[in-house]
Enzyme design. Structure first.
Site, mmCIF file in Angstrom:
data_model
loop_
_atom_site.group_PDB
_atom_site.id
_atom_site.type_symbol
_atom_site.label_atom_id
_atom_site.label_comp_id
_atom_site.label_asym_id
_atom_site.label_seq_id
_atom_site.Cartn_x
_atom_site.Cartn_y
_atom_site.Cartn_z
ATOM 1 N N GLY A 10 0.829 -1.207 0.000
ATOM 2 C CA GLY A 10 0.000 0.000 0.000
ATOM 3 C C GLY A 10 0.861 1.254 0.000
ATOM 4 N N GLY A 14 -0.526 7.967 1.673
ATOM 5 C CA GLY A 14 -0.580 7.973 3.135
ATOM 6 C C GLY A 14 0.698 7.503 3.802
ATOM 7 N N ARG A 35 -1.761 -0.931 -6.024
ATOM 8 C CA ARG A 35 -2.764 -1.475 -6.961
ATOM 9 C C ARG A 35 -2.845 -0.683 -8.254
ATOM 10 N NH1 ARG A 35 -8.011 -1.226 -3.474
ATOM 11 N NH2 ARG A 35 -6.967 0.688 -2.826
ATOM 12 N N VAL A 62 -3.188 -6.817 -2.264
ATOM 13 C CA VAL A 62 -2.834 -7.831 -1.252
ATOM 14 C C VAL A 62 -3.986 -8.793 -0.977
ATOM 15 C CG1 VAL A 62 -1.052 -6.433 -0.115
ATOM 16 C CG2 VAL A 62 -3.420 -6.333 0.724
ATOM 17 N N TYR A 154 -13.609 -2.534 11.641
ATOM 18 C CA TYR A 154 -12.238 -2.029 11.535
ATOM 19 C C TYR A 154 -11.458 -2.333 12.811
ATOM 20 C CZ TYR A 154 -8.333 1.203 11.135
ATOM 21 O OH TYR A 154 -7.065 1.737 11.087
ATOM 22 N N LYS A 158 -7.987 -4.564 13.433
ATOM 23 C CA LYS A 158 -6.745 -4.074 14.048
ATOM 24 C C LYS A 158 -6.421 -4.845 15.327
ATOM 25 C CE LYS A 158 -5.593 -1.273 10.812
ATOM 26 N NZ LYS A 158 -4.380 -1.510 10.011
ATOM 27 N N PRO A 184 -1.111 3.743 15.431
ATOM 28 C CA PRO A 184 -1.405 5.176 15.415
ATOM 29 C C PRO A 184 -2.832 5.473 15.889
ATOM 30 C CG PRO A 184 -0.668 4.389 13.247
ATOM 31 C CD PRO A 184 -1.051 3.201 14.062
ATOM 32 N N VAL A 187 -4.403 10.113 12.270
ATOM 33 C CA VAL A 187 -3.396 10.533 11.293
ATOM 34 C C VAL A 187 -4.141 11.112 10.107
ATOM 35 C CG1 VAL A 187 -1.430 9.813 9.894
ATOM 36 C CG2 VAL A 187 -2.011 8.531 11.967
ATOM 37 N N PHE A 191 -7.246 8.279 4.697
ATOM 38 C CA PHE A 191 -7.922 7.240 5.493
ATOM 39 C C PHE A 191 -9.375 7.606 5.802
ATOM 40 C CE2 PHE A 191 -9.040 5.726 9.757
ATOM 41 C CZ PHE A 191 -8.802 4.372 9.664
#
Ligand code: 8X3
Length: 254
Positions: A10, A14, A35, A62, A154, A158, A184, A187, A191
């Protein structure tokens, strides 16, 4: 001596792109996954022009395991000894409650954040063990420490990144390999724009009244972990803006 190799997933935006710039500035050779061919090539050209480093673009999603296997399996010999894997590719889509989520979107988030990370680990770590050298740096999140409203899936991914990082560290305990989970808080990157499906006003409101972290802040932190002496394993770093305390508590100036 050849410069070490870092593979970043990726990498065209970012935190991934900021890592590319940081590692390039330190003389690393870069394998940049993404990608979008145009964006990968453009980034390679800019990095090569700025630092004269060697860059190998690696085009695949991925989530696409056969494509990942093929790309990694076809690495030219001089690019095979990857020293650092930065498992950065990840995203969030939507803020619905768990019982209201779009399951197709949840698949994308789970397949990228968990299964894509595991695929890359599975493909790269055996070679690192063979060479008795390597560092796996996973992009976790404060979202993995505790769920917050609108973040259920999400946050689950994580939390999985934390478990996969801890599990890998256990599995590699008798090797010189290191595993780091970078977590993090807020940020400012694309995102939130992705989370709000392109709604700029909603994305901007996330950072209203406080100074968020930048992708560069995170890249500096990642590099700190990577550059630590070989006997030092930075297991986890939780990094927050000064006015963020938890996933849900932040102070905002009016
Ligand atoms: C990104 C940080 O606070 O949006 O992982 O979950 S947060």
């Amino acid at each position: 001596m050849k410069h070490p190799i870092v593979l970043i997933t990726g990498s065209t935006g970012g935190i991934g792109e900021a890592c590319a710039w940081k590692f390039a500035s330190e003389g690393y050779r870069l394998i940049l996954n993404g990608r979008n061919r145009e964006r990968l090539d453009a980034l390679r050209n800019r990095l090569t022009a700025a630092f004269g480093v060697e860059v190998l673009p690696l085009l695949f999603d991925v989530r696409d395991r056969p494509a990942a296997e093929e790309a990694v399996g076809a690495l030219p010999p001089e690019w095979q000894a990857v020293d650092i894997l930065v498992n950065n590719a990840g995203l969030v889509l939507g803020t619905e409650k768990e019982f209201d989520v779009c399951l197709d979107e949840s698949d994308i988030v789970i397949d990228t954040n968990i299964k894509g990370l595991l695929t890359m680990t599975r493909l790269l770590v055996p070679g690192m063990i063979e060479r008795q050298k390597g560092h796996i740096i996973n992009l976790g999140s404060i979202a993995g420490d505790a769920a917050y409203p609108g973040g259920s899936v999400y946050c689950a991914t994580k939390a999985a990144v934390k478990a996969l990082s801890d599990g890998l560290r256990i599995d590699l305990v008798d090797t010189p390999l290191r595993v780091t989970n970078i977590k993090p808080g807020m940020v400012e990157t694309h995102f939130s724009l992705t989370r709000f499906r392109g709604d700029k006003a909603k994305a901007g409101a996330v950072y209203r009244g406080l100074q968020p972290l930048t992708a560069k802040d995170i890249a500096e932190t990642i590099y700190f972990a990577a550059a630590a002496p070989a006997h030092v394993q930075i297991a986890e770093i939780l990094i927050l803006p000064v006015n963020q305390a938890t996933g849900t508590i932040a102070h905002r100036n009016p």
